[in-house]
Design an enzyme around this catalytic site. Structure first.
Site, PDB file in Angstrom:
ATOM      1  N   ARG A  64     -25.292 -14.931 -43.040  1.00  0.00           N
ATOM      2  CA  ARG A  64     -24.127 -14.277 -42.438  1.00  0.00           C
ATOM      3  C   ARG A  64     -24.558 -12.958 -41.836  1.00  0.00           C
ATOM      4  O   ARG A  64     -25.370 -12.250 -42.411  1.00  0.00           O
ATOM      5  CB  ARG A  64     -23.013 -14.046 -43.466  1.00  0.00           C
ATOM      6  CG  ARG A  64     -21.741 -13.437 -42.874  1.00  0.00           C
ATOM      7  CD  ARG A  64     -20.604 -13.332 -43.900  1.00  0.00           C
ATOM      8  NE  ARG A  64     -20.269 -14.651 -44.416  1.00  0.00           N
ATOM      9  CZ  ARG A  64     -20.424 -15.004 -45.689  1.00  0.00           C
ATOM     10  NH1 ARG A  64     -20.901 -14.132 -46.556  1.00  0.00           N
ATOM     11  NH2 ARG A  64     -20.100 -16.208 -46.085  1.00  0.00           N
TER      12      ARG A  64
ATOM     13  N   SER B 164       0.846  -1.194   0.000  1.00  0.00           N
ATOM     14  CA  SER B 164       0.000   0.000   0.000  1.00  0.00           C
ATOM     15  C   SER B 164       0.876   1.236   0.000  1.00  0.00           C
ATOM     16  O   SER B 164       1.914   1.281   0.669  1.00  0.00           O
ATOM     17  CB  SER B 164      -0.911  -0.002   1.239  1.00  0.00           C
ATOM     18  OG  SER B 164      -1.509   1.267   1.424  1.00  0.00           O
TER      19      SER B 164
END
Length: 366
Positions: A314, A275
């Site tokens: 398609r 941290s």
């Protein structure tokens, strides 16, 4: 933030995967499409559709071909698909009368979908190896810590003591089942897509079947009775499997993060993230990343199921959606497996102190 955290210069340190990324590079994409066009020329020459001399010229030209990427980009902007301009460039490279035999009888989707299948085969093999590694690491963890008694939890509350083996099995066994399913999932995508303009291979006449079989053999893909241009269950099933994998890993990550909380301390992690403001912290970065990637793939899965809706023979819209989603899902699964393998190596179960952690709820209803 970036458009693709999997390839970002520093976010890729957390979310990228250097082993999987090459399968989705432009080099791999172009290489797979060229492999299709080369194999097509060979197959059609073997069946007498393309003159042998023309096939040799095509094969030689494609062996050293380097595309004009700027022209391909402009072509996609115009055509919505890369193949028209790629074929134009290939024909220019081949030249003379042989140029007319390039891409003979094929359509754009044949090349793109088959190219994807060629890249997915090694990508899925990599995922299989990584699944094996994670399952093996969990087996080793169970052998070492499985007999340790820890607190079981139901609905986020302490329940009754259970062996650590109980928790480890809930992480391991789904992954083993996913590994078993992988062969069938891979078979569903490792197929040849070859149908021509509308799936009928009309330009090849009575040689269509023979060319298809030769082409599939050359590319080491399975031939199918008819092209699956608009039948997308194979890639959708793969997407579901990818989400299963990351979801199961996310469950493990969530369990580890909860058990490693300072106030709980049922698991000790030998590594984690630091941290910037609280140097005493060791954040469960790997576990958290598994949760993130599980949620990411679960979100994208709905989009892949939307891509099942191909209108008629398609769909440009549904097809493009696959291009946007599926590579990210594969990358997420690969990254998750990488983190999972490392995380399992950091986990150590801690025995209960005085026989209990916390106070079990009086009402044990589930």
């Amino acid at each position: 933030m970036s458009a693709s955290p999997f390839e970002h210069p520093f976010l890729s340190g957390l979310l990228g995967d250097a082993d999987m990324a090459p399968f989705f590079s432009v080099e791999a994409d172009v290489g797979a499409m060229l492999a299709f066009e080369t194999a097509l020329a060979r197959a059609e020459a073997a069946e007498g559709i393309v003159p042998a001399a023309a096939a040799h010229r095509i094969i030689d030209a494609l062996a050293g071909f380097e595309p004009d990427l700027a022209a391909l980009q402009a072509g996609v902007a115009r055509d919505g698909v890369v193949i028209p301009d790629l074929v134009r460039q290939l024909r220019a490279a081949v030249g003379d009368e042989a140029a007319g035999f390039v891409h003979l009888g094929a359509t754009s989707q044949d090349v793109i979908d088959t190219g994807l299948a060629l890249r997915l085969k090694p990508a899925l093999a990599l995922l299989g190896r990584r699944l094996d590694a994670v399952v093996g690491a969990l087996d080793a963890l169970q052998a070492r810590d499985g007999a340790i008694e820890v607190m079981g939890h139901t609905r986020m509350q302490a329940a009754i003591p259970v062996p650590a083996a109980r928790k480890i099995a809930s992480w391991r066994d789904p992954l083993a089942r996913h590994r078993t399913r992988l062969d069938a999932v891979a078979a569903g995508v490792a197929i040849l897509h070859f149908g021509g303009a509308a799936g009928t291979l009309e330009k090849l006449g009575d040689k269509a079947g023979a060319v298809t079989r030769r082409l599939a053999d050359l590319l080491d893909l399975a031939p199918v009775d008819r092209p699956r241009h608009s039948e997308r269950d194979g890639v959708a099933e793969l997407a579901s499997w990818l989400s299963f994998v990351t979801g199961s890993l996310g469950k493990m990550g969530q369990d580890v993060a909860l058990a490693a909380q300072s106030e709980v301390g049922e698991i000790r992690l030998s590594g984690g993230g630091g941290s910037s403001a609280m140097p005493h912290k060791v954040n469960p970065v790997g576990a958290e990343t598994l949760v993130t990637l599980a949620r990411f793939n679960a979100t994208l899965l709905s989009g892949m199921h939307q891509s099942l809706v191909h209108e008629n023979e398609r769909s440009g819209a549904a097809w493009t959606l696959e291009w946007m989603l599926l590579p990210q899902m594969v990358m997420a699964a690969s990254t998750a497996l990488r983190h999972a393998r490392a995380l399992v190596g950091q986990v150590a179960f801690r025995p209960l102190e005085n026989g209990a952690v916390g106070a079990p709820a009086r009402d044990a209803r589930s």
